[in-house]
Design a protein around this motif. Structure first.
Motif, mmCIF file in Angstrom:
data_model
loop_
_atom_site.group_PDB
_atom_site.id
_atom_site.type_symbol
_atom_site.label_atom_id
_atom_site.label_comp_id
_atom_site.label_asym_id
_atom_site.label_seq_id
_atom_site.Cartn_x
_atom_site.Cartn_y
_atom_site.Cartn_z
ATOM 1 N N ARG A 51 0.834 -1.208 0.000
ATOM 2 C CA ARG A 51 0.000 0.000 0.000
ATOM 3 C C ARG A 51 0.866 1.254 0.000
ATOM 4 O O ARG A 51 0.442 2.297 -0.505
ATOM 5 C CB ARG A 51 -0.967 -0.016 1.192
ATOM 6 C CG ARG A 51 -2.029 -1.094 1.049
ATOM 7 C CD ARG A 51 -2.932 -1.163 2.258
ATOM 8 N NE ARG A 51 -3.779 0.000 2.383
ATOM 9 C CZ ARG A 51 -4.939 0.152 1.740
ATOM 10 N NH1 ARG A 51 -5.390 -0.781 0.954
ATOM 11 N NH2 ARG A 51 -5.655 1.255 1.902
ATOM 12 N N PHE A 56 -1.181 4.547 -1.146
ATOM 13 C CA PHE A 56 -2.308 4.643 -0.222
ATOM 14 C C PHE A 56 -1.850 4.905 1.208
ATOM 15 O O PHE A 56 -2.613 5.349 2.049
ATOM 16 C CB PHE A 56 -3.143 3.360 -0.241
ATOM 17 C CG PHE A 56 -4.011 3.242 -1.458
ATOM 18 C CD1 PHE A 56 -5.003 4.178 -1.704
ATOM 19 C CD2 PHE A 56 -3.838 2.217 -2.355
ATOM 20 C CE1 PHE A 56 -5.812 4.081 -2.821
ATOM 21 C CE2 PHE A 56 -4.632 2.104 -3.481
ATOM 22 C CZ PHE A 56 -5.619 3.046 -3.717
ATOM 23 N N PRO A 74 -1.662 7.640 -5.027
ATOM 24 C CA PRO A 74 -1.965 6.640 -6.047
ATOM 25 C C PRO A 74 -1.783 7.207 -7.455
ATOM 26 O O PRO A 74 -1.910 8.407 -7.659
ATOM 27 C CB PRO A 74 -3.443 6.306 -5.801
ATOM 28 C CG PRO A 74 -3.764 6.830 -4.456
ATOM 29 C CD PRO A 74 -2.838 7.972 -4.210
ATOM 30 N N PHE A 82 -6.469 -5.886 -6.018
ATOM 31 C CA PHE A 82 -6.797 -6.255 -4.638
ATOM 32 C C PHE A 82 -7.183 -7.726 -4.542
ATOM 33 O O PHE A 82 -7.415 -8.399 -5.541
ATOM 34 C CB PHE A 82 -7.960 -5.389 -4.139
ATOM 35 C CG PHE A 82 -7.653 -3.922 -4.117
ATOM 36 C CD1 PHE A 82 -7.223 -3.303 -2.955
ATOM 37 C CD2 PHE A 82 -7.786 -3.149 -5.262
ATOM 38 C CE1 PHE A 82 -6.945 -1.947 -2.926
ATOM 39 C CE2 PHE A 82 -7.506 -1.787 -5.245
ATOM 40 C CZ PHE A 82 -7.082 -1.193 -4.074
ATOM 41 N N ASP A 157 -2.046 -7.645 -4.493
ATOM 42 C CA ASP A 157 -2.149 -7.928 -3.063
ATOM 43 C C ASP A 157 -2.928 -9.222 -2.842
ATOM 44 O O ASP A 157 -4.147 -9.191 -2.728
ATOM 45 C CB ASP A 157 -2.841 -6.757 -2.357
ATOM 46 C CG ASP A 157 -2.849 -6.932 -0.854
ATOM 47 O OD1 ASP A 157 -2.212 -7.878 -0.362
ATOM 48 O OD2 ASP A 157 -3.502 -6.110 -0.175
ATOM 49 N N GLN B 156 -15.183 0.730 0.995
ATOM 50 C CA GLN B 156 -13.918 1.430 0.780
ATOM 51 C C GLN B 156 -13.203 0.905 -0.468
ATOM 52 O O GLN B 156 -12.549 1.661 -1.193
ATOM 53 C CB GLN B 156 -13.034 1.252 2.024
ATOM 54 C CG GLN B 156 -11.982 2.326 2.223
ATOM 55 C CD GLN B 156 -12.565 3.730 2.187
ATOM 56 O OE1 GLN B 156 -13.661 3.971 2.676
ATOM 57 N NE2 GLN B 156 -11.845 4.659 1.587
ATOM 58 N N LEU B 157 -13.359 -0.396 -0.725
ATOM 59 C CA LEU B 157 -12.693 -1.023 -1.877
ATOM 60 C C LEU B 157 -13.054 -0.320 -3.183
ATOM 61 O O LEU B 157 -12.202 -0.126 -4.048
ATOM 62 C CB LEU B 157 -13.083 -2.502 -1.937
ATOM 63 C CG LEU B 157 -12.521 -3.312 -3.114
ATOM 64 C CD1 LEU B 157 -11.004 -3.418 -3.013
ATOM 65 C CD2 LEU B 157 -13.146 -4.696 -3.178
ATOM 66 N N TYR B 159 -13.697 2.765 -3.681
ATOM 67 C CA TYR B 159 -12.925 4.003 -3.803
ATOM 68 C C TYR B 159 -11.460 3.704 -4.097
ATOM 69 O O TYR B 159 -10.833 4.365 -4.918
ATOM 70 C CB TYR B 159 -13.028 4.828 -2.518
ATOM 71 C CG TYR B 159 -14.381 5.458 -2.311
ATOM 72 C CD1 TYR B 159 -14.861 6.413 -3.204
ATOM 73 C CD2 TYR B 159 -15.178 5.108 -1.241
ATOM 74 C CE1 TYR B 159 -16.102 6.986 -3.042
ATOM 75 C CE2 TYR B 159 -16.423 5.684 -1.061
ATOM 76 C CZ TYR B 159 -16.884 6.622 -1.955
ATOM 77 O OH TYR B 159 -18.111 7.183 -1.786
ATOM 78 N N GLU B 160 -10.930 2.692 -3.422
ATOM 79 C CA GLU B 160 -9.501 2.405 -3.602
ATOM 80 C C GLU B 160 -9.215 1.907 -5.011
ATOM 81 O O GLU B 160 -8.184 2.261 -5.599
ATOM 82 C CB GLU B 160 -9.037 1.399 -2.542
ATOM 83 C CG GLU B 160 -9.080 2.007 -1.150
ATOM 84 C CD GLU B 160 -8.248 1.239 -0.140
ATOM 85 O OE1 GLU B 160 -8.017 0.042 -0.359
ATOM 86 O OE2 GLU B 160 -7.844 1.849 0.869
ATOM 87 N N VAL B 161 -10.126 1.089 -5.553
ATOM 88 C CA VAL B 161 -9.945 0.627 -6.932
ATOM 89 C C VAL B 161 -9.886 1.839 -7.863
ATOM 90 O O VAL B 161 -8.984 1.954 -8.700
ATOM 91 C CB VAL B 161 -11.094 -0.321 -7.338
ATOM 92 C CG1 VAL B 161 -11.134 -0.515 -8.846
ATOM 93 C CG2 VAL B 161 -10.930 -1.677 -6.650
ATOM 94 N N LYS B 163 -9.225 5.009 -7.155
ATOM 95 C CA LYS B 163 -8.032 5.835 -6.901
ATOM 96 C C LYS B 163 -6.813 5.205 -7.551
ATOM 97 O O LYS B 163 -5.978 5.885 -8.146
ATOM 98 C CB LYS B 163 -7.781 5.957 -5.402
ATOM 99 C CG LYS B 163 -8.596 7.014 -4.711
ATOM 100 C CD LYS B 163 -8.104 7.125 -3.267
ATOM 101 C CE LYS B 163 -9.169 7.725 -2.383
ATOM 102 N NZ LYS B 163 -8.838 7.527 -0.961
ATOM 103 N N SER B 164 -6.706 3.878 -7.410
ATOM 104 C CA SER B 164 -5.547 3.200 -7.966
ATOM 105 C C SER B 164 -5.520 3.324 -9.488
ATOM 106 O O SER B 164 -4.448 3.314 -10.089
ATOM 107 C CB SER B 164 -5.575 1.732 -7.552
ATOM 108 O OG SER B 164 -4.442 1.071 -8.040
#
Lengths: 274, 260
Positions: A51, A56, A74, A82, A157, B156-157, B159-161, B163-164
């Motif tokens: 991360r 992140f 990011p 993920f 990950d 949250q996943l 959003y993280e996807v 953002k990534s």
């Protein structure tokens, strides 16, 4: 110039007064075209490490460089895949794969999307809704979505960790095949010793509290690889070495690796160090 | 079409339950367990309904009452949705907006809509506007709170996807938050339409001379229990029909509901 470089990276959790150390001085580099697998038990800080690489999390101290520049958040240049596919249920499979691309481009060449779906083995499912697909198919789509960005670095990950054993094997073979077809640089995290060696050009084995590297192994096995390579003595030697570093195995007096005792012991529990 | 019918057509079990309830009701009135001014027979209620529908009660016929109430509920409800959904989104996205609006929302929530009537009459007179507004004010909190809850529980996943893959703040909102809260907007509307009908009777205490809530009130004053019951059933069926409409809309707008 390495694609990714960690220089003496420390990470502490700020939220508790004791500030427990998650990573204690991690150094490594990843060169273009390499697959580096990071192997370690759960809680060893390997996910935190990834991360940080993805942007992140920010390291407490030390330097994290991506193609020579300090990582500040990011970026689509280093995409994180993920453990959960994280597809968007309101989008068709095709639109899910195009999601990242469409963040930057107004026009999409849908033929490219279809080629990508073909490449990951989802050619027949263009317009399916994500929830109509199996877990393995969803993870293929998540991989296609990341690959479409042509990232300079792919961060994974435990991407196959939530899949059943057979599906996981298929996904491993898919990644091995893609690495022969595409220009991929990958950091791949796993707690599965066999997976780490099968996929990696290099395996970095991690220990916990605080997270640090115990062992670095060059995997000098021929490519292209498939699952059969796991049965060779060279593979078993690497596996024994990694297990020993993790404290899961000690060499016998003869210096030969003993056979794992059969009987009441479940071979799975020896293999997975999580 | 078949999918729509699935929503609209009651199942055999539902029909049986309704028939059973009417049967018990008929037996109770047939044997005069309760005086007929308290529990009129099903046929008396049906006759009262037909009479009120055709000839009206105190000048207005039932269709006119229905139309007046339907208009008020629709206007008030849509007003609450049009204000409440963006407000809920803004409150969930911005701490500043949240800390400004939330105290008023929390203070206003426990106040029964009836309590606003004197104020609204003084401020806005006796026309349609204070009635529509009362329904909107009664419905607003549940919509705002449901939408805020919806934003808070976006995984949250997701959003993280995004953002990534390089999403900026605006894209996170438009491409992740908005589609993610769509199911909660429909939940908010389904709860809200019930609250809107609940506020209607209060709204029609404001110098109304037509409307289903007004009709209940007037008929009750004259102890016309059969008309009261007929009107209550009409309110219930109309409210249910509106919820069905929202559910049909939801079925087409959020096909992934309950499957993710």
């Amino acid at each position: 110039m390495p694609v990714l470089e960690f220089r003496d990276v420390h990470l502490h959790f700020e939220r508790r007064s004791t500030r427990p150390a998650v990573l204690g001085g991690v150094d490594f580099r990843v060169d273009r075209g390499e697959i580096v697998t990071i192997l370690g038990p759960s809680g060893c800080g390997k996910t935190s490490l990834l991360r940080i690489a993805a942007g992140f999390l920010t390291a407490t101290s030390g330097q994290v460089l991506f193609k020579g520049d300090v990582v500040k958040g990011p970026s689509a240049q280093r995409v994180l895949v993920f453990q959960q596919p994280g597809l968007y249920p309101w989008l068709s499979l095709r639109k899910n794969v195009a999601f990242g691309y469409r963040l930057q481009h107004r026009q999409v060449d849908w033929r490219r999307i279809d080629e990508m779906l073909e490449l990951v083995g989802l050619g027949d499912h263009h317009d399916a809704a994500p929830y109509e697909l199996s877990g393995g198919q969803q993870q293929r789509a998540a991989l296609a979505r990341a690959l479409l960005m042509q990232p300079k670095l792919l961060l994974m990950d435990e991407p196959f960790g939530a899949l059943d054993a057979l599906t996981r094997q298929r996904m491993q073979e898919l990644l091995l095949r893609l690495r022969e077809q595409l220009d991929l640089t990958v950091v791949f995290i796993t707690h599965d010793v066999e997976e780490a060696i099968l996929l990696g050009d290099r395996v970095l084995t991690m220990g916990a509290s605080p997270g640090h590297f115990l062992l670095e192994q060059q995997v000098a096995l021929p490519r292209p690889r498939n699952k059969a390579i796991t049965l060779t003595p060279a593979f078993q030697a690497l596996r024994g070495e990694a297990l020993e570093a993790l404290g899961r195995l000690t060499p016998s007096d003869s210096g030969q690796w003993p056979v794992v005792p059969q009987g009441d012991q479940d071979p799975e529990s020896v293999e997975a160090v999580g | 079409m078949r999918q729509i019918l699935r929503f609209v057509l009651p199942s055999a079990r539902v029909l049986a339950a309704l028939a059973g309830a009417i049967g018990i009701w008929g037996l109770l009135s047939l044997h005069h367990v309760f005086p007929s001014y308290a529990v009129p027979s099903p046929s008396a209620v049906w006759k009262a309904f037909l009479y009120t529908w055709r000839h009206g009660y105190l000048n207005e016929t039932m269709p006119q009452d229905l139309l007046a109430s339907l208009t008020r509920v629709t206007v008030g409800f849509l007003g609450a949705v049009v204000v409440g959904v963006p407000l809920g989104l803004a409150m969930a996205e911005s701490r500043i907006v949240h800390s400004i609006v939330d105290p008023f929302l929390q203070l206003g929530r426990p106040v029964p809509p009836l309590a606003y009537i004197p104020l609204f009459v003084v401020w806005f007179g006796l026309g349609e506007f204070p009635k529509d507004l009362l329904i909107a004010v009664g419905t607003l909190p549940v919509i705002v709170i449901t939408v805020i809850g919806g934003v808070r529980k976006v995984p949250q996943l997701r959003y993280e996807v995004a953002k990534s893959l390089g999403a900026n703040r605006r894209q996170l909102f438009t491409r992740v938050t908005l589609p993610s809260v769509l199911p909660d907007v429909f939940t908010a509307m389904r709860v809200g339409i019930g609250v809107a009908w609940g506020t209607l009777v209060a709204a029609e205490l404001i110098a109304a001379s037509v409307g289903l809530g007004w009709l209940v009130e007037q008929a009750a004053n004259q102890l016309q229990t059969a008309i009261v019951m007929a009107t209550i059933i009409v309110i219930g069926l109309t409210g249910y029909a509106m919820e069905l409409l929202i559910r049909i809309g939801e079925y087409f707008a959020v096909p992934w509901r309950g499957r993710v």
